[in-house]
Design a protein around this motif. Sequence first.
Motif, PDB file in Angstrom:
ATOM      1  N   SER A 117       0.708  -1.124   0.260  1.00 49.70           N
ATOM      2  CA  SER A 117      -0.134  -0.060  -0.004  1.00 49.70           C
ATOM      3  C   SER A 117       1.047   1.273  -0.269  1.00 49.70           C
ATOM      4  O   SER A 117       0.423   2.282  -0.682  1.00 49.70           O
ATOM      5  CB  SER A 117      -0.848  -0.123   1.164  1.00 49.70           C
ATOM      6  N   LYS A 118       1.995   1.255   0.507  1.00 48.55           N
ATOM      7  CA  LYS A 118       2.929   2.403   0.944  1.00 48.55           C
ATOM      8  C   LYS A 118       3.646   2.439  -0.749  1.00 48.55           C
ATOM      9  O   LYS A 118       3.640   3.713  -1.138  1.00 48.55           O
ATOM     10  CB  LYS A 118       3.981   2.283   1.877  1.00 48.55           C
ATOM     11  N   LEU A 119       3.835   1.468  -1.398  1.00 50.48           N
ATOM     12  CA  LEU A 119       4.503   1.426  -2.619  1.00 50.48           C
ATOM     13  C   LEU A 119       3.411   2.005  -3.549  1.00 50.48           C
ATOM     14  O   LEU A 119       3.831   2.747  -4.409  1.00 50.48           O
ATOM     15  CB  LEU A 119       4.870   0.153  -3.107  1.00 50.48           C
ATOM     16  N   ARG A 120       2.143   1.561  -3.569  1.00 52.46           N
ATOM     17  CA  ARG A 120       1.257   1.988  -4.475  1.00 52.46           C
ATOM     18  C   ARG A 120       1.175   3.605  -4.210  1.00 52.46           C
ATOM     19  O   ARG A 120       0.667   4.516  -5.298  1.00 52.46           O
ATOM     20  CB  ARG A 120      -0.157   1.449  -4.158  1.00 52.46           C
ATOM     21  N   ARG A 121       0.997   4.081  -2.984  1.00 50.69           N
ATOM     22  CA  ARG A 121       1.003   5.245  -2.702  1.00 50.69           C
ATOM     23  C   ARG A 121       2.060   6.083  -3.271  1.00 50.69           C
ATOM     24  O   ARG A 121       1.953   7.156  -3.839  1.00 50.69           O
ATOM     25  CB  ARG A 121       0.892   5.695  -1.394  1.00 50.69           C
ATOM     26  N   LEU A 122       3.133   5.554  -3.149  1.00 46.87           N
ATOM     27  CA  LEU A 122       4.426   6.360  -3.858  1.00 46.87           C
ATOM     28  C   LEU A 122       4.342   6.380  -5.384  1.00 46.87           C
ATOM     29  O   LEU A 122       4.884   7.393  -6.067  1.00 46.87           O
ATOM     30  CB  LEU A 122       5.747   5.558  -3.492  1.00 46.87           C
ATOM     31  N   GLU A 123       3.534   5.495  -6.045  1.00 46.36           N
ATOM     32  CA  GLU A 123       3.799   5.625  -7.188  1.00 46.36           C
ATOM     33  C   GLU A 123       2.698   6.387  -7.902  1.00 46.36           C
ATOM     34  O   GLU A 123       2.841   7.030  -8.759  1.00 46.36           O
ATOM     35  CB  GLU A 123       3.457   4.088  -7.829  1.00 46.36           C
ATOM     36  N   THR A 124       1.653   6.707  -6.824  1.00 44.46           N
ATOM     37  CA  THR A 124       0.571   7.651  -7.643  1.00 44.46           C
ATOM     38  C   THR A 124       0.447   9.115  -7.206  1.00 44.46           C
ATOM     39  O   THR A 124      -0.095   9.855  -7.528  1.00 44.46           O
ATOM     40  CB  THR A 124      -0.855   6.988  -7.141  1.00 44.46           C
ATOM     41  N   ASP A 125       1.104   8.977  -5.695  1.00 42.66           N
ATOM     42  CA  ASP A 125       1.060  10.371  -5.169  1.00 42.66           C
ATOM     43  C   ASP A 125       2.546  11.102  -5.165  1.00 42.66           C
ATOM     44  O   ASP A 125       3.289  10.766  -4.348  1.00 42.66           O
ATOM     45  CB  ASP A 125       0.555  10.294  -3.799  1.00 42.66           C
ATOM     46  N   PRO A 126       2.639  11.982  -6.057  1.00 40.74           N
ATOM     47  CA  PRO A 126       4.057  12.956  -5.912  1.00 40.74           C
ATOM     48  C   PRO A 126       4.417  13.280  -4.435  1.00 40.74           C
ATOM     49  O   PRO A 126       5.534  13.590  -4.216  1.00 40.74           O
ATOM     50  CB  PRO A 126       4.189  13.672  -6.990  1.00 40.74           C
TER      51      PRO A 126
ATOM     52  N   ILE B  57       6.510  11.068  -1.938  1.00 38.60           N
ATOM     53  CA  ILE B  57       7.845  10.989  -2.217  1.00 38.60           C
ATOM     54  C   ILE B  57       8.442  12.215  -1.386  1.00 38.60           C
ATOM     55  O   ILE B  57       9.469  11.918  -0.673  1.00 38.60           O
ATOM     56  CB  ILE B  57       8.142  11.040  -3.804  1.00 38.60           C
TER      57      ILE B  57
END
Length: 106
Positions: A60-69, A72
Motif C-alpha cells: 500500500s505504501k508502494l502504491r501510494r508512492l507510485e501515484t502520489d508525488p 515522495i
Amino acid sequence: MKFMQHALWLRYVVVAAAGVALVGFVGENSILAHMNNKERISDLQKEIDEYRGQYETNMSKLRRLETDPKAIVEIARERYFMKADDEDIFVLRDDSQESTENETTE
C-alpha cells in the motif's frame, strides 16, 4: 497344554505391544515427532501471517508512492531529513541517549 496356548498368546501380545511402542514413539514418523511437526507448522503459519501483513502494508505504501508525488517528498523530508534551500530542519529526539556525533547548524 493350557500353559502352552497361554504362552503363545502372550508372545503375540508382547510382540504387538512392542511393535506399537516402536512405531508410536521411536523414529521420525512417531506420534511425538508428528506432534512436534504440527506445533512447528502452527508457528510457521503465524510467521507467514505476520509477513503477509507486512507485505500488504508495504504494497500500500508502494502504491501510494507510485501515484502520489507528495508522498515522495513527505518520505524524503521525514525519513532522510531532506529540505528545500530556504528551510531549516530541527531534529527533536525522544530517547535519552546522547549523540556522540557533533552536530552543526547553519
